[in-house]
Motif scaffolding. Structure first.
Motif, PDB file in Angstrom:
ATOM      1  N   PRO A   1      -2.109  14.953  -1.978  1.00 50.63           N
ATOM      2  CA  PRO A   1      -1.429  13.689  -1.666  1.00 50.63           C
ATOM      3  C   PRO A   1      -0.833  13.662  -0.274  1.00 50.63           C
ATOM      4  O   PRO A   1      -0.742  12.598   0.347  1.00 50.63           O
ATOM      5  CB  PRO A   1      -0.336  13.601  -2.725  1.00 50.63           C
ATOM      6  N   LEU A   2      -0.430  14.841   0.244  1.00 50.69           N
ATOM      7  CA  LEU A   2       0.100  14.882   1.608  1.00 50.69           C
ATOM      8  C   LEU A   2      -0.979  14.491   2.611  1.00 50.69           C
ATOM      9  O   LEU A   2      -0.733  13.708   3.538  1.00 50.69           O
ATOM     10  CB  LEU A   2       0.596  16.294   1.931  1.00 50.69           C
ATOM     11  N   ALA A   3      -2.199  15.036   2.409  1.00 51.18           N
ATOM     12  CA  ALA A   3      -3.307  14.683   3.302  1.00 51.18           C
ATOM     13  C   ALA A   3      -3.553  13.190   3.249  1.00 51.18           C
ATOM     14  O   ALA A   3      -3.739  12.529   4.284  1.00 51.18           O
ATOM     15  CB  ALA A   3      -4.568  15.434   2.896  1.00 51.18           C
ATOM     16  N   PHE A   4      -3.502  12.646   2.050  1.00 51.62           N
ATOM     17  CA  PHE A   4      -3.722  11.217   1.900  1.00 51.62           C
ATOM     18  C   PHE A   4      -2.614  10.434   2.604  1.00 51.62           C
ATOM     19  O   PHE A   4      -2.880   9.432   3.278  1.00 51.62           O
ATOM     20  CB  PHE A   4      -3.780  10.854   0.427  1.00 51.62           C
ATOM     21  N   GLY A   5      -1.368  10.922   2.463  1.00 53.09           N
ATOM     22  CA  GLY A   5      -0.262  10.240   3.120  1.00 53.09           C
ATOM     23  C   GLY A   5      -0.435  10.197   4.625  1.00 53.09           C
ATOM     24  O   GLY A   5      -0.220   9.162   5.260  1.00 53.09           O
ATOM     25  N   LEU A   6      -0.849  11.336   5.201  1.00 55.46           N
ATOM     26  CA  LEU A   6      -1.045  11.381   6.654  1.00 55.46           C
ATOM     27  C   LEU A   6      -2.166  10.444   7.075  1.00 55.46           C
ATOM     28  O   LEU A   6      -2.050   9.720   8.073  1.00 55.46           O
ATOM     29  CB  LEU A   6      -1.368  12.818   7.088  1.00 55.46           C
ATOM     30  N   ALA A   7      -3.263  10.433   6.298  1.00 58.94           N
ATOM     31  CA  ALA A   7      -4.371   9.536   6.637  1.00 58.94           C
ATOM     32  C   ALA A   7      -3.935   8.086   6.512  1.00 58.94           C
ATOM     33  O   ALA A   7      -4.370   7.223   7.283  1.00 58.94           O
ATOM     34  CB  ALA A   7      -5.564   9.801   5.734  1.00 58.94           C
ATOM     35  N   ALA A   8      -3.060   7.818   5.546  1.00 59.79           N
ATOM     36  CA  ALA A   8      -2.644   6.435   5.304  1.00 59.79           C
ATOM     37  C   ALA A   8      -1.812   5.899   6.462  1.00 59.79           C
ATOM     38  O   ALA A   8      -1.824   4.699   6.714  1.00 59.79           O
ATOM     39  CB  ALA A   8      -1.861   6.341   4.008  1.00 59.79           C
TER      40      ALA A   8
ATOM     41  N   PHE B   1     -10.040   6.574   2.430  1.00 57.68           N
ATOM     42  CA  PHE B   1     -10.779   6.988   1.236  1.00 57.68           C
ATOM     43  C   PHE B   1     -11.435   8.338   1.428  1.00 57.68           C
ATOM     44  O   PHE B   1     -11.616   9.086   0.470  1.00 57.68           O
ATOM     45  CB  PHE B   1     -11.795   5.913   0.865  1.00 57.68           C
ATOM     46  N   ILE B   2     -11.781   8.653   2.683  1.00 55.25           N
ATOM     47  CA  ILE B   2     -12.289   9.998   2.944  1.00 55.25           C
ATOM     48  C   ILE B   2     -11.199  11.018   2.627  1.00 55.25           C
ATOM     49  O   ILE B   2     -11.462  12.070   2.044  1.00 55.25           O
ATOM     50  CB  ILE B   2     -12.767  10.113   4.403  1.00 55.25           C
ATOM     51  N   ALA B   3      -9.942  10.682   2.984  1.00 52.54           N
ATOM     52  CA  ALA B   3      -8.833  11.592   2.686  1.00 52.54           C
ATOM     53  C   ALA B   3      -8.660  11.784   1.185  1.00 52.54           C
ATOM     54  O   ALA B   3      -8.324  12.872   0.723  1.00 52.54           O
ATOM     55  CB  ALA B   3      -7.545  11.063   3.303  1.00 52.54           C
ATOM     56  N   ILE B   4      -8.888  10.730   0.406  1.00 51.39           N
ATOM     57  CA  ILE B   4      -8.833  10.887  -1.055  1.00 51.39           C
ATOM     58  C   ILE B   4      -9.935  11.827  -1.496  1.00 51.39           C
ATOM     59  O   ILE B   4      -9.722  12.719  -2.315  1.00 51.39           O
ATOM     60  CB  ILE B   4      -8.998   9.524  -1.760  1.00 51.39           C
ATOM     61  N   GLY B   5     -11.115  11.647  -0.915  1.00 47.73           N
ATOM     62  CA  GLY B   5     -12.258  12.469  -1.309  1.00 47.73           C
ATOM     63  C   GLY B   5     -12.036  13.944  -1.038  1.00 47.73           C
ATOM     64  O   GLY B   5     -12.547  14.786  -1.776  1.00 47.73           O
ATOM     65  N   VAL B   6     -11.238  14.244  -0.006  1.00 44.43           N
ATOM     66  CA  VAL B   6     -10.988  15.651   0.352  1.00 44.43           C
ATOM     67  C   VAL B   6     -10.415  16.419  -0.834  1.00 44.43           C
ATOM     68  O   VAL B   6     -10.732  17.584  -1.034  1.00 44.43           O
ATOM     69  CB  VAL B   6     -10.034  15.705   1.570  1.00 44.43           C
ATOM     70  N   ALA B   7      -9.594  15.740  -1.632  1.00 45.49           N
ATOM     71  CA  ALA B   7      -8.966  16.422  -2.773  1.00 45.49           C
ATOM     72  C   ALA B   7      -9.998  16.930  -3.769  1.00 45.49           C
ATOM     73  O   ALA B   7      -9.732  17.857  -4.526  1.00 45.49           O
ATOM     74  CB  ALA B   7      -7.996  15.486  -3.460  1.00 45.49           C
ATOM     75  N   PHE B   8     -11.191  16.320  -3.772  1.00 44.82           N
ATOM     76  CA  PHE B   8     -12.183  16.677  -4.786  1.00 44.82           C
ATOM     77  C   PHE B   8     -13.242  17.629  -4.262  1.00 44.82           C
ATOM     78  O   PHE B   8     -14.161  17.984  -4.979  1.00 44.82           O
ATOM     79  CB  PHE B   8     -12.842  15.409  -5.332  1.00 44.82           C
TER      80      PHE B   8
ATOM     81  N   MET C   1       0.844  -1.208   0.000  1.00 48.68           N
ATOM     82  CA  MET C   1       0.000   0.000   0.000  1.00 48.68           C
ATOM     83  C   MET C   1       0.869   1.243   0.000  1.00 48.68           C
ATOM     84  O   MET C   1       0.622   2.184  -0.738  1.00 48.68           O
ATOM     85  CB  MET C   1      -0.881  -0.045   1.258  1.00 48.68           C
ATOM     86  N   ILE C   2       1.940   1.219   0.811  1.00 49.00           N
ATOM     87  CA  ILE C   2       2.816   2.390   0.900  1.00 49.00           C
ATOM     88  C   ILE C   2       3.421   2.702  -0.462  1.00 49.00           C
ATOM     89  O   ILE C   2       3.455   3.863  -0.895  1.00 49.00           O
ATOM     90  CB  ILE C   2       3.924   2.129   1.944  1.00 49.00           C
ATOM     91  N   LEU C   3       3.826   1.628  -1.176  1.00 48.24           N
ATOM     92  CA  LEU C   3       4.410   1.832  -2.503  1.00 48.24           C
ATOM     93  C   LEU C   3       3.414   2.501  -3.425  1.00 48.24           C
ATOM     94  O   LEU C   3       3.760   3.394  -4.203  1.00 48.24           O
ATOM     95  CB  LEU C   3       4.823   0.480  -3.086  1.00 48.24           C
ATOM     96  N   PHE C   4       2.139   2.096  -3.279  1.00 50.05           N
ATOM     97  CA  PHE C   4       1.101   2.655  -4.142  1.00 50.05           C
ATOM     98  C   PHE C   4       0.974   4.143  -3.900  1.00 50.05           C
ATOM     99  O   PHE C   4       0.925   4.938  -4.832  1.00 50.05           O
ATOM    100  CB  PHE C   4      -0.232   1.984  -3.825  1.00 50.05           C
ATOM    101  N   LEU C   5       0.912   4.508  -2.613  1.00 43.42           N
ATOM    102  CA  LEU C   5       0.766   5.924  -2.274  1.00 43.42           C
ATOM    103  C   LEU C   5       1.948   6.693  -2.814  1.00 43.42           C
ATOM    104  O   LEU C   5       1.812   7.760  -3.394  1.00 43.42           O
ATOM    105  CB  LEU C   5       0.724   6.093  -0.748  1.00 43.42           C
ATOM    106  N   TYR C   6       3.146   6.098  -2.647  1.00 44.77           N
ATOM    107  CA  TYR C   6       4.359   6.752  -3.091  1.00 44.77           C
ATOM    108  C   TYR C   6       4.272   7.003  -4.589  1.00 44.77           C
ATOM    109  O   TYR C   6       4.555   8.097  -5.075  1.00 44.77           O
ATOM    110  CB  TYR C   6       5.560   5.882  -2.757  1.00 44.77           C
TER     111      TYR C   6
END
Lengths: 278, 73
Positions: free
Chosen positions: B9-16, B60-67, A1-6
């Motif tokens: 993408p940063l928001a998504f990274g933090l959520a991830a 997925f909510i974090a992905i949605g934030v971008a839109f 998953m991390i790779l995907f995000l990256y």
């Protein structure tokens, strides 16, 4: 998953960079919106992705038809493979989760979702096709709506509308004071978050996987050009090519995994709707 | 140095980070429980998928934030 995000992050950053003169141009989301090939202007517009989708469905129908045409008591190798796949989807997902009676009822739906998603996902790694049409949000959305209708239908059919809502919202064992709050949260998570996450999980996995592969192979091409021009940086092309091959194998795994997750979550949602109280 | 790009993408990274840890804990605990009581594997697996689906929703909510069309400052 991390790779995907990256990969997703990198490709977004790279795509935002100005290509300039002869610089590296990364993959972008525009690849999911190619030019129209046939029937422009009509509702039956065909572009590369819809064409791939039709090919994948035709291949799936052909394989299932040929594989189950002449069934023998002692299976040949092809029939054994087919039996394994059908048994995995029918018994392993539907009946294991829902039990014998309800499993048989919903097995056709769950098996359809599994095999369709699997076929469309696998086109992401087949050379020449190289794009998964489940990466466009329409396809997962339709499947998620079907799953949504299926579990609401299953619950309403068994309990009637009122008791189904009470079963899924008014949880037993919760202190009476916070019951309304929990009911609101349960409503959000059951009737809104479920279909949205089903859709986004499949779409985003496929988009990220495509970006990852495209990035690796585009970089290979870029570095190979450098190698021809005699630059030492060109040696990196070997590394990116190996990475591309490794990620292709990973993508094959992800394609199967996402099809499995979509199918089993559909089955679990139906099971939760059918349960007396959970 | 000038960095050009989208900040979503940063928001998504933090959520991830959060949902990654969450999914790890869920799967790890499921493996532990199945090792203790293998006969419950089927039911535990069902619970595991439900837990993963809920935990991943945050991602997925974090992905949605971008839109979401936030007004420009």
């Amino acid at each position: 998953m991390i790779l995907f995000l990256y990969a997703l992050t990198t490709s977004l950053l790279v795509a935002a960079d100005d290509p300039g003169n002869g610089g590296f141009v990364g993959p972008s989301v525009d690849e999911y919106f190619p030019q129209v090939l046939l029937f422009a202007g009509t509702p039956f517009e065909l572009n590369r992705i819809t064409l791939i989708r039709l090919i994948a469905v035709a291949a799936l129908v052909l394989i299932l038809w040929l594989g189950t045409r002449k069934l023998k008591l002692v299976p040949s190798r092809g029939q054994a493979t087919m039996e394994f796949a059908l048994d995995f989807a029918g018994r392993g997902i539907a009946i294991e989760t829902l039990g014998e009676k309800d499993g048989k009822r919903f097995a056709p739906l769950i098996m359809t979702i599994f095999f369709l998603t699997l076929a469309l996902n696998l086109t992401g790694t087949i050379p020449g096709l190289q794009i998964a049409s489940t990466g466009l949000i329409g396809q997962p959305l339709i499947l998620a709506v079907i799953a949504y209708v299926a579990f609401v239908y299953a619950g309403v059919r068994k309990f009637g509308f009122g008791r189904f809502m009470k079963n899924s919202l008014w949880l037993p064992g919760v202190p009476a004071v916070i019951k309304p709050l929990i009911a609101v949260l349960e409503f959000l998570s059951t009737f809104i978050v479920r279909p949205v996450t089903l859709t986004l999980r499949l779409t985003m996995n496929m988009v990220a996987g495509h970006m990852l592969l495209a990035l690796c192979f585009l970089a290979t091409g870029f570095f190979f050009n450098l190698l021809i021009q005699g630059s030492a940086w060109g040696a990196l092309s070997a590394g990116t090519l190996l990475l591309g091959i490794a990620f292709t194998v990973l993508e094959l795994f992800v394609a199967a995994l996402q099809a499995y997750i979509f199918a089993i979550l559909t089955a679990i949602y139906i099971q939760l709707a059918l349960a007396e109280s959970h | 140095m000038n960095l050009v790009g989208h900040i979503a993408p940063l928001a998504f990274g933090l959520a991830a980070i959060g949902s990654g840890v969450g999914v790890g804990v869920i799967v790890g605990k499921t493996v532990e429980s199945v090792a203790r009581q293998p006969e419950l594997a089927g039911r535990l697996q069902t619970l595991m998928w439900i837990g993963i689906a809920i935990t991943e929703a945050l991602c997925f909510i974090a992905i949605g934030v971008a839109f979401i069309p936030f007004p420009a400052p």
